[in-house]
Write a protein that holds these residues in place. Structure first.
Motif, short mmCIF file in Angstrom:
data_model
loop_
_atom_site.label_atom_id
_atom_site.label_comp_id
_atom_site.label_asym_id
_atom_site.label_seq_id
_atom_site.Cartn_x
_atom_site.Cartn_y
_atom_site.Cartn_z
N GLU A 89 35.70 -5.87 44.31
CA GLU A 89 35.92 -6.62 43.09
C GLU A 89 35.23 -5.90 41.94
O GLU A 89 34.30 -5.11 42.15
CB GLU A 89 35.40 -8.06 43.21
N TYR A 90 35.69 -6.18 40.72
CA TYR A 90 35.13 -5.54 39.53
C TYR A 90 34.78 -6.60 38.51
O TYR A 90 35.47 -7.62 38.38
CB TYR A 90 36.14 -4.54 38.92
N LYS A 91 33.70 -6.35 37.78
CA LYS A 91 33.27 -7.29 36.74
C LYS A 91 32.80 -6.49 35.54
O LYS A 91 32.03 -5.55 35.68
CB LYS A 91 32.14 -8.19 37.26
N THR A 92 33.28 -6.88 34.35
CA THR A 92 32.87 -6.18 33.13
C THR A 92 31.80 -6.98 32.39
O THR A 92 31.71 -8.21 32.52
CB THR A 92 34.05 -5.93 32.19
N PHE A 93 31.00 -6.26 31.60
CA PHE A 93 29.88 -6.86 30.89
C PHE A 93 29.88 -6.41 29.43
O PHE A 93 30.27 -5.28 29.12
CB PHE A 93 28.56 -6.46 31.55
N PRO A 94 29.41 -7.27 28.52
CA PRO A 94 29.37 -6.90 27.10
C PRO A 94 28.14 -6.08 26.73
O PRO A 94 28.13 -5.41 25.70
CB PRO A 94 29.34 -8.26 26.40
N ASP A 95 27.10 -6.12 27.57
CA ASP A 95 25.87 -5.41 27.25
C ASP A 95 25.05 -5.18 28.51
O ASP A 95 25.31 -5.76 29.57
CB ASP A 95 25.04 -6.18 26.21
N GLY A 96 24.02 -4.33 28.37
CA GLY A 96 23.22 -3.95 29.51
C GLY A 96 22.36 -5.06 30.06
O GLY A 96 22.07 -5.10 31.26
N SER A 97 21.91 -5.97 29.21
CA SER A 97 21.05 -7.05 29.68
C SER A 97 21.78 -7.95 30.68
O SER A 97 21.24 -8.30 31.74
CB SER A 97 20.55 -7.88 28.49
N SER A 98 23.02 -8.32 30.35
CA SER A 98 23.78 -9.18 31.25
C SER A 98 24.14 -8.43 32.53
O SER A 98 24.16 -9.02 33.62
CB SER A 98 25.04 -9.70 30.56
N PHE A 99 24.39 -7.13 32.43
CA PHE A 99 24.66 -6.31 33.61
C PHE A 99 23.44 -6.31 34.54
O PHE A 99 23.57 -6.53 35.75
CB PHE A 99 25.01 -4.88 33.20
N MET A 100 22.26 -6.05 33.97
CA MET A 100 21.06 -5.98 34.80
C MET A 100 20.72 -7.32 35.44
O MET A 100 20.22 -7.37 36.57
CB MET A 100 19.89 -5.46 33.96
N THR A 101 20.98 -8.40 34.73
CA THR A 101 20.77 -9.72 35.32
C THR A 101 21.68 -9.91 36.53
O THR A 101 21.25 -10.43 37.57
CB THR A 101 21.06 -10.83 34.29
N ALA A 102 22.93 -9.45 36.41
CA ALA A 102 23.87 -9.56 37.53
C ALA A 102 23.42 -8.71 38.71
O ALA A 102 23.58 -9.11 39.88
CB ALA A 102 25.26 -9.14 37.07
N LEU A 103 22.85 -7.54 38.44
CA LEU A 103 22.36 -6.68 39.52
C LEU A 103 21.17 -7.34 40.22
O LEU A 103 21.08 -7.35 41.45
CB LEU A 103 21.96 -5.31 38.97
#
Length: 330
Positions: A67-81
């Motif tokens: 599955e793939y998920k896009t993010f608007p910024d790095g902060s939200s990406f890192m939270t997801a990780l």
């Protein structure tokens, strides 16, 4: 005597049943889902290509759903990780470094791209040079993101800083896809934009390039995107990580060998994820500011981190000697 024979037959049957169960389960693999994260901009084309060409599926096998998920910024990406919402993906080095220094379990396992950060002035802003940005309002995707650090490093060398550290420039944040509307409304004067949004501003909003992708600090040497995963996943399933990196390397090879096909994939993916249709001319212009490589320059990553500290984005002098794990690309 009959009792002993009965017990013996019962044990033989039980052992045969257990052996059969063991044989059956040994040949099966648990099914699982792996989610890959990325941003809908040109620095993240390797993820778009891997998605379109099915590279992750090819390397990870049929028992794993991708599955793939896009993010608007790095902060939200890192939270997801951190929360396990994604297992790996592409992010700017800035967010990876910032979160690493606060204890986040993150490892850079490959490079993704270089370049792509452009500083542009709104048409009618009166800005002709970088010196003219003093006292103006600039926008970046996030405070302390890769593009923000690149821009503020460059400006500090000119003696100009943001209001965050007592300077004259006003800083705001927002999604790059919205920059054109903000320019047109006059709400911002300067955009620190990743591609392809820099080319959109230049070609569709008449914006003037003030600091080019080859001029901005760390513009040609710093990874603009990096492939990351958690150290825990690397330790517990290194084979999975190797397959993820191999798929990523295949995508980068495809991009460099088939740029026109990669551009078409990019156009389609960005429209699907953002709802904004870009022209082929925009992608062509953006492509000139980007390079794609899975190699990582550790010295540049450390220099970038030192600059982040100098700009007060980081509270302590960073040491990134343990942040980068290149065993999967060597």
């Amino acid at each position: 005597m009959k009792k002993n024979i009965f017990i013996s037959l019962l044990l033989v049957g039980l052992l045969g049943f257990l052996a059969a169960c063991g044989t059956s389960s040994a040949g099966e693999k648990d099914e699982r889902t792996i989610t890959i994260g990325y941003f809908p901009n040109i620095n993240h084309v390797p993820a778009m290509v891997a998605k379109a060409e099915g590279y992750y599926q090819d390397h990870l096998g049929d028992n794993i759903s991708i599955e793939y998920k896009t993010f608007p910024d790095g902060s939200s990406f890192m939270t997801a990780l951190k929360t396990g919402e994604i297992e790996a993906g592409l992010v700017g080095p800035g967010p990876a470094m910032n979160h690493y220094t606060t204890g986040t379990d993150v490892k850079i396992i490959a490079g993704g791209s270089t370049g792509g950060t452009v500083v542009l002035a709104r048409n009618g802003s009166g800005i002709e040079t970088a010196q003219d940005i003093e006292g103006k309002t600039f926008i970046t995707p996030r405070v302390g993101c890769t593009h923000d650090v690149q821009f503020e490093t460059y400006m500090k060398e000119l003696g100009i800083t943001s209001n965050r550290t007592g300077g004259s420039m006003s800083h705001t944040t927002g999604q790059p896809a919205q920059y054109q509307a903000l320019f047109e409304s006059g709400e911002i004067d300067v955009a620190v934009a990743p591609e392809p949004w820099a080319s959109v501003l230049q070609q569709e909003a008449g914006a003037k390039v003030i600091i080019g992708a080859d001029e901005v600090s760390f513009g040609q040497t710093l990874p603009a995107s990096v492939l990351v995963a958690t150290g825990e996943l690397i330790e517990n399933d290194s084979a999975l990580i190797q397959n993820i990196v191999d798929a990523h390397k295949d995508a980068i090879t495809f991009i460099n060998e088939n740029p026109e096909e990669a551009k078409e994939i990019t156009l389609t993916d960005i429209e699907e994820e953002t709802g904004q249709a870009l022209s082929k001319e925009v992608i062509d212009g953006a492509w000139e500011n980007i390079g794609f490589t899975y190699e990582v320059n550790a010295d540049e990553v450390q220099a970038f981190g030192d600059s982040s500290y100098d700009l007060d984005f980081l509270q302590e002098q960073p040491d990134f000697s343990d942040l980068i794990d290149t065993q999967f690309i060597d």
